[in-house]
Design an enzyme around this catalytic site. Structure first.
Site, mmCIF file in Angstrom:
data_model
loop_
_atom_site.group_PDB
_atom_site.id
_atom_site.type_symbol
_atom_site.label_atom_id
_atom_site.label_comp_id
_atom_site.label_asym_id
_atom_site.label_seq_id
_atom_site.Cartn_x
_atom_site.Cartn_y
_atom_site.Cartn_z
ATOM 1 N N HIS A 1 -29.668 -4.799 -114.435
ATOM 2 C CA HIS A 1 -29.400 -6.114 -113.815
ATOM 3 C C HIS A 1 -30.565 -6.440 -112.886
ATOM 4 C CE1 HIS A 1 -26.551 -9.233 -111.982
ATOM 5 N NE2 HIS A 1 -27.691 -9.344 -111.321
ATOM 6 N N HIS B 1 -33.431 -9.626 -111.395
ATOM 7 C CA HIS B 1 -33.995 -10.978 -111.304
ATOM 8 C C HIS B 1 -35.507 -10.856 -111.140
ATOM 9 C CE1 HIS B 1 -29.985 -12.780 -110.639
ATOM 10 N NE2 HIS B 1 -29.738 -11.616 -110.060
ATOM 11 N N LEU B 2 -36.233 -11.456 -112.069
ATOM 12 C CA LEU B 2 -37.703 -11.401 -112.003
ATOM 13 C C LEU B 2 -38.319 -12.737 -111.628
ATOM 14 C CD1 LEU B 2 -38.561 -9.197 -115.127
ATOM 15 C CD2 LEU B 2 -38.943 -8.604 -112.717
ATOM 16 N N ARG B 3 -37.521 -13.825 -111.724
ATOM 17 C CA ARG B 3 -38.055 -15.181 -111.500
ATOM 18 C C ARG B 3 -39.187 -15.470 -112.490
ATOM 19 N NH1 ARG B 3 -33.427 -15.112 -108.698
ATOM 20 N NH2 ARG B 3 -33.604 -14.386 -106.565
ATOM 21 N N ASN C 1 -31.007 -16.831 -114.452
ATOM 22 C CA ASN C 1 -30.720 -17.928 -113.511
ATOM 23 C C ASN C 1 -31.991 -18.523 -112.910
ATOM 24 O OD1 ASN C 1 -31.110 -15.565 -111.981
ATOM 25 N ND2 ASN C 1 -29.821 -16.283 -110.309
ATOM 26 N N LYS D 1 -24.787 -14.237 -119.709
ATOM 27 C CA LYS D 1 -24.389 -14.083 -118.313
ATOM 28 C C LYS D 1 -23.416 -15.174 -117.883
ATOM 29 C CE LYS D 1 -24.324 -12.633 -114.167
ATOM 30 N NZ LYS D 1 -25.100 -11.881 -113.206
ATOM 31 N N HIS E 1 -20.730 -12.208 -113.337
ATOM 32 C CA HIS E 1 -20.746 -12.302 -111.873
ATOM 33 C C HIS E 1 -19.285 -12.503 -111.465
ATOM 34 C CE1 HIS E 1 -22.591 -13.191 -107.886
ATOM 35 N NE2 HIS E 1 -21.343 -13.604 -107.719
ATOM 36 N N HIS F 1 -22.796 -5.660 -110.603
ATOM 37 C CA HIS F 1 -22.853 -5.388 -109.164
ATOM 38 C C HIS F 1 -21.464 -5.322 -108.521
ATOM 39 C CE1 HIS F 1 -22.697 -9.747 -109.249
ATOM 40 N NE2 HIS F 1 -23.977 -9.902 -109.454
ATOM 41 N N LEU G 1 -25.123 -11.740 -102.688
ATOM 42 C CA LEU G 1 -23.815 -11.971 -103.294
ATOM 43 C C LEU G 1 -23.646 -11.066 -104.503
ATOM 44 C CD1 LEU G 1 -23.591 -15.841 -102.947
ATOM 45 C CD2 LEU G 1 -22.113 -14.134 -101.832
ATOM 46 N N ASP H 1 -29.896 -5.458 -109.254
ATOM 47 C CA ASP H 1 -29.733 -6.831 -108.764
ATOM 48 C C ASP H 1 -30.844 -7.178 -107.774
ATOM 49 O OD1 ASP H 1 -28.712 -9.377 -108.565
ATOM 50 O OD2 ASP H 1 -27.134 -8.840 -107.147
ATOM 51 N N HIS I 1 -36.612 -13.502 -102.940
ATOM 52 C CA HIS I 1 -36.704 -14.882 -102.443
ATOM 53 C C HIS I 1 -37.824 -14.906 -101.418
ATOM 54 C CE1 HIS I 1 -32.936 -16.497 -104.107
ATOM 55 N NE2 HIS I 1 -32.409 -15.317 -103.855
ATOM 56 N N ALA J 1 -29.001 -16.156 -100.854
ATOM 57 C CA ALA J 1 -28.468 -14.821 -101.147
ATOM 58 C C ALA J 1 -29.405 -14.063 -102.065
ATOM 59 C CB ALA J 1 -27.097 -14.964 -101.799
HETATM 60 C C1 NCD Z 1 -29.015 -13.440 -107.016
HETATM 61 C C2 NCD Z 1 -30.252 -14.345 -107.058
HETATM 62 O O1 NCD Z 1 -30.884 -14.511 -106.017
HETATM 63 O O2 NCD Z 1 -30.615 -14.816 -108.130
HETATM 64 N N1 NCD Z 1 -28.595 -13.297 -105.654
HETATM 65 C C3 NCD Z 1 -27.846 -12.293 -105.155
HETATM 66 O O3 NCD Z 1 -27.464 -12.360 -103.985
HETATM 67 N N2 NCD Z 1 -27.525 -11.237 -105.855
HETATM 68 C C4 NCD Z 1 -27.953 -13.993 -107.894
HETATM 69 C C5 NCD Z 1 -26.812 -13.032 -108.130
HETATM 70 O O4 NCD Z 1 -26.974 -12.036 -108.831
HETATM 71 O O5 NCD Z 1 -25.735 -13.262 -107.596
HETATM 72 ZN ZN ZN Z 2 -27.938 -10.739 -109.868
#
Ligand code: NCD
Ligand code: ZN
Length: 346
Positions: free
Chosen positions: A13, A15-17, A41, A99, A136, A174, A219, A247, A251, A263
């Site tokens: 799990h 996030h790489l953006r 996302n 997802k 989620h 998560h 989150l 996760d 940011h 978050a």
């Molecule tokens: C994640 C995000 O920033 O994309 N944020 C987080 O708090 N985990 C989204 C997610 O997995 O809920």
């Molecule tokens: Zn996530």
């Protein structure tokens, strides 16, 4: 023990953006993970197979050298996702899941699902083709306390879903509560869960230590100590339904340190080291390999990685910030000393 060798782990799990942030964060992941389930996302979200393959291409291009990193792509489920798109995804070797973000549940979830029952034909196509639903698991009702949203989601959404579609493969992403752990343990074998490093390391006091701590806001939100203990027990239990998913969610510092900070914790630079620390602190270093390297591939029907990595016992200081173009990212454990470190490849 001062050295742990294990098959190169995967992050189930992540996030790489895209763009500059992707370029800045990818080395932290490829140094210790061979594959990762990449979250869709983005803005706009990745809702089609074509978009996912194009995004995959960006990720490969951003990888340092010939690291061999294999991004496992996912689709973002919306109210409009069709059974046909699911079948296309299931037939595409680089697509590994769909997802579910309940609309409004978390960062970039505005395009998420507003009514799961209306998506039955799409979910049926997933159950038929074996494409996992990555969940989620939080309700979004304003009258449910933030800390209760996961537990309520189990009753209101997950239990009915699994009853209606017993063959659907589900990853409860998560997990943060003892209720989620109990639910996953007692569910059939096609239901599993990822556990983050930060939910194993921190309880909710970390958000308020000496003042408000925006870098500890994510989150699902951090929970009470009793829930953290339930997560640790699950992660070190040797139950193959619980496996590693960081996760890691970078940011820009400016978006975190704000009157309405977003978050997400950026954990990739320290995640494997933190898992090792938590497992060691709980006398379970021998359980790390299965959790980090074997149970995830088993659930997703993929081979265990053939390459090995080594963790060394070695104090090192986590940087305060990591540069991402003009922005800074603040990693989990910024400025702290950790006692395990992934050995750099020779
Ligand atoms: C994640 C995000 O920033 O994309 N944020 C987080 O708090 N985990 C989204 C997610 O997995 O809920
Ligand atoms: Zn996530």
């Amino acid at each position: 023990m001062d050295k742990i060798s294990l098959p190169k782990p995967d992050d189930w799990h992540l996030h790489l953006r895209d763009g500059q942030i992707l370029e800045s964060v990818i080395p932290a992941t490829t140094r210790c993970f061979h594959r990762a389930i990449v979250m869709p996302n983005l803005i706009p979200p990745i809702t089609t197979v074509d978009q996912a393959l194009e995004y995959r291409h960006h990720i490969i291009e951003a990888c340092p050298g010939d690291c061999g990193f294999d991004p496992l792509m996912t689709l973002y489920l919306t109210d409009l996702t069709t059974p046909d798109e699911v079948r296309r995804a299931a037939a595409e070797p680089h697509l590994h899941g769909v997802k579910l973000y309940p609309a409004g549940a978390t960062t970039n979830s505005e395009s998420g699902v507003t009514s799961l029952p209306d998506l039955m034909p799409t979910l049926e196509a997933m159950a038929e083709t074996g494409l996992p639903l990555l969940v989620h698991g939080e309700v979004t009702d304003a009258d449910i306390a933030v800390f209760d949203r996961e537990a309520v989601f189990i009753e209101h959404v997950l239990e009915p879903l699994i009853e209606a579609l017993p063959a659907l493969k589900v990853v409860f992403e998560h997990v943060t509560t003892s209720q989620a752990v109990e639910f996953v343990k007692s569910a059939p074998a096609n239901v599993a869960a990822t556990v983050t490093a930060h939910h194993l390391l921190l309880n909710r006091n970390a958000m308020f230590k000496g003042g408000i701590r925006p870098h500890h806001y994510c989150l699902p939100v951090l929970k009470r100590e009793q829930h953290r203990q339930a997560l640790i027990a699950a992660a070190i239990s040797g139950n193959s339904k619980f496996f590693l998913g960081t996760d890691s969610a970078p940011h820009p510092r400016s978006a975190k340190e704000s009157a309405c900070g977003c978050a997400g914790m950026y954990s990739a630079p320290v995640a494997l080291e933190v898992y090792a620390q938590v497992f060691e602190d709980n006398g379970a270093l021998d359980k790390l390999e299965n959790f980090a390297s074997r149970y995830g591939p088993r659930f997703y029907g993929l081979p265990v990685n053939s390459q090995n990595i080594t963790l060394l016992r070695k104090d090192w200081q986590v940087p305060d910030t990591i540069q991402a173009g003009d922005e800074e990212l603040v990693p989990l454990c910024a400025g702290e000393t950790l006692s395990w470190r992934v050995q750099e490849e020779q």
